[in-house]
Design an enzyme around this catalytic site. Structure first.
Site, PDB file in Angstrom:
ATOM      1  N   HIS A 214      -2.499  54.586  15.730  1.00 30.15           N
ATOM      2  CA  HIS A 214      -0.878  54.354  15.960  1.00 30.15           C
ATOM      3  C   HIS A 214      -0.854  52.961  15.363  1.00 30.15           C
ATOM      4  O   HIS A 214       0.504  52.549  15.168  1.00 30.15           O
ATOM      5  CB  HIS A 214      -0.696  54.387  17.231  1.00 30.15           C
ATOM      6  CG  HIS A 214      -0.333  55.816  17.918  1.00 30.15           C
ATOM      7  ND1 HIS A 214      -1.470  56.677  18.200  1.00 30.15           N
ATOM      8  CD2 HIS A 214       0.720  56.522  17.778  1.00 30.15           C
ATOM      9  CE1 HIS A 214      -0.975  57.536  18.749  1.00 30.15           C
ATOM     10  NE2 HIS A 214       0.307  57.732  18.069  1.00 30.15           N
ATOM     11  N   ARG A 321       9.288  57.737  19.845  1.00 30.84           N
ATOM     12  CA  ARG A 321       7.926  57.492  20.653  1.00 30.84           C
ATOM     13  C   ARG A 321       8.310  56.498  21.810  1.00 30.84           C
ATOM     14  O   ARG A 321       8.166  55.428  21.603  1.00 30.84           O
ATOM     15  CB  ARG A 321       6.820  56.995  19.769  1.00 30.84           C
ATOM     16  CG  ARG A 321       6.692  57.709  18.847  1.00 30.84           C
ATOM     17  CD  ARG A 321       5.462  57.088  17.915  1.00 30.84           C
ATOM     18  NE  ARG A 321       4.436  58.077  17.293  1.00 30.84           N
ATOM     19  CZ  ARG A 321       4.510  58.372  16.018  1.00 30.84           C
ATOM     20  NH1 ARG A 321       5.515  57.793  15.318  1.00 30.84           N
ATOM     21  NH2 ARG A 321       4.015  59.177  15.215  1.00 30.84           N
ATOM     22  N   GLU A 457       0.287  69.867  19.174  1.00 27.49           N
ATOM     23  CA  GLU A 457      -0.635  69.063  18.743  1.00 27.49           C
ATOM     24  C   GLU A 457      -2.097  69.187  19.539  1.00 27.49           C
ATOM     25  O   GLU A 457      -2.963  68.733  19.109  1.00 27.49           O
ATOM     26  CB  GLU A 457      -0.274  67.582  19.100  1.00 27.49           C
ATOM     27  CG  GLU A 457       0.408  67.196  20.363  1.00 27.49           C
ATOM     28  CD  GLU A 457       1.060  65.756  20.387  1.00 27.49           C
ATOM     29  OE1 GLU A 457       0.809  65.089  19.565  1.00 27.49           O
ATOM     30  OE2 GLU A 457       1.471  65.431  21.547  1.00 27.49           O
ATOM     31  N   ASP A 481      -2.384  64.425  15.724  1.00 29.18           N
ATOM     32  CA  ASP A 481      -3.242  65.080  16.934  1.00 29.18           C
ATOM     33  C   ASP A 481      -3.711  66.269  16.434  1.00 29.18           C
ATOM     34  O   ASP A 481      -4.896  66.607  16.887  1.00 29.18           O
ATOM     35  CB  ASP A 481      -2.461  64.926  18.393  1.00 29.18           C
ATOM     36  CG  ASP A 481      -2.568  63.578  19.041  1.00 29.18           C
ATOM     37  OD1 ASP A 481      -3.641  62.812  18.543  1.00 29.18           O
ATOM     38  OD2 ASP A 481      -1.419  62.940  19.115  1.00 29.18           O
ATOM     39  N   ARG A 491      -8.818  59.925  15.200  1.00 31.04           N
ATOM     40  CA  ARG A 491      -8.017  59.549  14.245  1.00 31.04           C
ATOM     41  C   ARG A 491      -8.032  58.294  13.923  1.00 31.04           C
ATOM     42  O   ARG A 491      -7.472  57.544  12.969  1.00 31.04           O
ATOM     43  CB  ARG A 491      -6.332  60.270  14.362  1.00 31.04           C
ATOM     44  CG  ARG A 491      -6.010  59.511  15.732  1.00 31.04           C
ATOM     45  CD  ARG A 491      -4.735  60.431  16.113  1.00 31.04           C
ATOM     46  NE  ARG A 491      -3.387  59.878  15.851  1.00 31.04           N
ATOM     47  CZ  ARG A 491      -2.376  59.880  16.294  1.00 31.04           C
ATOM     48  NH1 ARG A 491      -2.190  60.961  17.127  1.00 31.04           N
ATOM     49  NH2 ARG A 491      -1.005  59.476  15.759  1.00 31.04           N
ATOM     50  N   CYS A 528       6.376  66.555  13.027  1.00 27.69           N
ATOM     51  CA  CYS A 528       7.017  64.932  13.117  1.00 27.69           C
ATOM     52  C   CYS A 528       5.679  64.206  12.723  1.00 27.69           C
ATOM     53  O   CYS A 528       5.591  63.043  13.227  1.00 27.69           O
ATOM     54  CB  CYS A 528       7.406  64.916  14.629  1.00 27.69           C
ATOM     55  SG  CYS A 528       6.395  65.195  15.853  1.00 27.69           S
TER      56      CYS A 528
END
Ligand code: PEP
Ligand code: MG
Length: 591
Positions: A214, A321, A457, A481, A491, A528
């Site tokens: 992120h 988000r 996800e 994800d 990730r 997305c």
């Protein structure tokens, strides 16, 4: 001596500037430039805070002087002596003055920068006792920073003054003022990155992090060159070193020679020209050669990002988000009214275009606060994250649902639920949504019609898409994800980043099947995750039947360019072949 550090490319472009090393624990310190006439005030603030800490230590010394060895052990007195000595250290004082007077850093920034310089020197010391004094230095820094909080700063909300791009001349002359600054840190949390959205930095380098961590996602949304996972960069780069960030190649070049600078200066200008060219597509509708209309939406983190989305020509927000409203608040979550106003700002910012608000996705690499929770488990990505966190705290979730429902009275709103896997979770979520509506009805508060969608996800969700479509109006594929959970690759972990593969046939089949099932049932589907903004994948996704892409505003025009050059009739068979290949990446590169 010139050397290069290799990491992961996360945000495009070239940045050339001086390194500003920031310890991870210090990133929430304000970083801004002051006006030259404020230099004395800022130096005064540091002096006043330092004197206050010195007075406090002296008071303590006097108190313990009267105590016996049991209440005040000898080590305590020795420690206070060391703290006093460090606070009076000439290098600290002169260094802070230099950063304020010569570089126009605000007081807190100057102090933490000089501490970082001194901390490096401690690190390099042979003597273990002296090396350990670094911890003392950090303690006194905390104290001085805390003392400074009480002292008025010359600026409440500092204006962002972006440094001008340096000319070759500046770079070669080692000019100091007004050159771009590159932030170098071991790690940055997503909420730290949000702070830097308004900051003076022209690029970022971190030691850790994956391509779709992120932190990387927020860096990308800021549209400034960044490299993450550049291991040891915060050790190898020194304060004030000249660095070049090649955000396309994922390389950081330290102390570049004149020839390298010239080459990257050229590349930087080429990039700017290319961006300028793309802006011509701003008003061009995203339609393929065979007349398919493609929806290009924006991903945003804060309501204020809506402006960038509109300016980039997005036809709506495909992913807001909302968790960024919840982070870094020391556990005090936003109440219904605060959330309602934030969602409304995003809706108004989009000027009538639809906004998809995702319910909070806290957990994994998006902690509420920086400090690890006491009950944090070993595997946060598999733990109480996203909808699981929401369902575990129904009052918090109902508060968010009411706020989103209320905001939907002011515009077109879609509600998106992250990380669902079980039919029981779906039913529980929808029943809480009904409950939130009933609560608003009881209070006589108006709300609008919203479409409700789910994120796909988790592989389990992709494999039961039919169940999802029984309950939801639309689906949105969270490929970041989906890749992580399909391939069992964290990730955010750069050590396995080479295995994080959007083109793994298993990932592609899950994506393809989700799109195909939505099409069969006439339901909307969007991607997305970061795949949507990756121009090397646009044609493949179009070939798989995708017609709705949501990405960072900065990526929209480049994706639109790909769309305008594509013919979906010709891409369909090719895409089917790609996903059935053993190694789809090879066929993709040969196309
Ligand atoms: C995703 O997982 O692809 C996604 C869009 O959500 P996030 O990146 O916030 O986890
Ligand atoms: Mg996700």
């Amino acid at each position: 001596m010139t050397f290069a550090i290799h990491g992961l490319a996360v945000a495009r472009g070239i940045a050339i500037g001086r390194a500003v090393l920031v310890a991870s624990s210090r990133v929430d310190v304000a970083h801004y430039f002051i006006a030259p006439e404020q230099v004395d005030v800022e130096i005064g603030r540091v002096r006043q805070a330092r004197n206050a800490v010195i007075d406090e230590i002296r008071r303590l010394q006097r108190t313990i002087a009267h105590m016996g060895p049991k209440e005040a052990p000898h080590e305590l007195a020795a420690l206070l002596d060391v703290h006093l000595m460090l606070l009076q250290d000439e290098e600290l004082i002169l260094g802070v003055k230099h950063w304020i007077a010569d570089r126009l850093y605000n007081a807190e920034w100057a102090l933490t920068t000089q501490l970082e310089v001194i901390a490096r020197q401690f690190d390099e010391m042979e003597d273990e006792y002296l090396r350990e004094r670094k911890a003392d230095m950090e303690q006194i820094a905390e104290k001085v920073l805390a003392a400074m909080k009480g002292l008025p700063s010359p600026l409440v909300v500092p204006p962002v003054r972006l440094p001008r791009r340096p000319s070759q001349q500046d770079l070669l002359l080692d000019d100091t003022l007004d050159v771009p600054l590159i932030l170098v840190a071991h790690d940055l949390s997503p909420s730290d990155m949000l702070q830097f959205k308004q900051s003076v930095f022209a690029g970022f380098v971190t030691d850790v992090g994956g391509k779709t961590s992120h932190t990387a996602i927020v860096a990308r949304s800021m549209d400034i060159p960044a490299v993450v996972g550049a291991r040891l960069s915060s050790h190898l780069i020194r304060q004030d070193d000249w660095v070049v960030i090649d955000g396309d190649a994922g390389v950081v070049i330290v102390d570049p020679s004149a020839i390298i600078l010239a080459e990257y200066g050229f590349k930087q200008r080429q990039g700017e020209i290319e961006r300028g060219r793309l802006t011509r597509l701003l008003r061009t509708p995203a339609v393929t050669l065979d007349g398919q209309k493609i929806e290009l939406l924006a991903n945003i983190e804060m309501p204020e990002d809506a402006a960038a989305a509109v300016n980039a020509g997005a036809v709506g927000v495909g992913l807001f988000r909302s968790e960024f409203l919840f982070m870094g608040r020391h556990g005090k979550l936003p109440d219904e009214q605060e959330q309602y106003l934030a969602y409304r700002r995003a809706i108004e910012g989009m000027q009538g275009l639809p906004v998809t608000i995702r319910t909070v996705d806290i957990g994994a690499d998006k902690p509420l606060d920086k400090a690890p929770r006491e009950d944090a488990y070993l595997n946060p990505a598999l733990g109480l994250r996203a909808i699981r966190w929401s369902l575990a705290d129904p009052d918090m979730f109902l508060t968010q649902l009411r706020a989103i429902l209320r905001a939907s009275a002011s515009g077109r709103v879609n509600l998106l639920v992250p990380m669902l896997a079980h039919a029981s979770e779906i039913r529980q979520t929808l029943s809480l949504l009904d409950h939130a509506r009933a609560q608003l009805d009881n209070r006589g508060v108006p709300y609008g019609d919203i479409r409700v969608g789910a994120m796909i996800e988790i592989p389990a969700a992709a494999l039961i898409v039919k169940t999802f479509l029984k309950y939801f109006d639309f689906l949105s594929i969270g490929t970041n994800d989906l890749i992580q959970y399909t391939l069992a690759i964290d990730r955010a972990d750069e050590s396995v980043a080479h295995l994080y593969d959007p083109l793994h046939p298993a990932v592609l089949r899950l994506v393809a099947e989700t799109i195909a099932e939505c099409k069969r049932q006439g339901k909307d589907v969007c991607v997305c995750g970061e795949m949507a903004g990756d121009t090397s994948l646009t044609r493949l996704l179009l070939g798989l039947g995708l017609r709705s892409f949501s990405m960072h505003p900065a990526q929209i025009l480049a994706v639109k360019q790909e769309v305008l050059r594509s013919d979906t009739n010709r891409l369909r068979d090719w895409a089917a072949q790609v996903i059935s290949d053993e190694d789809p990446a090879i066929r993709l590169t040969m196309a």
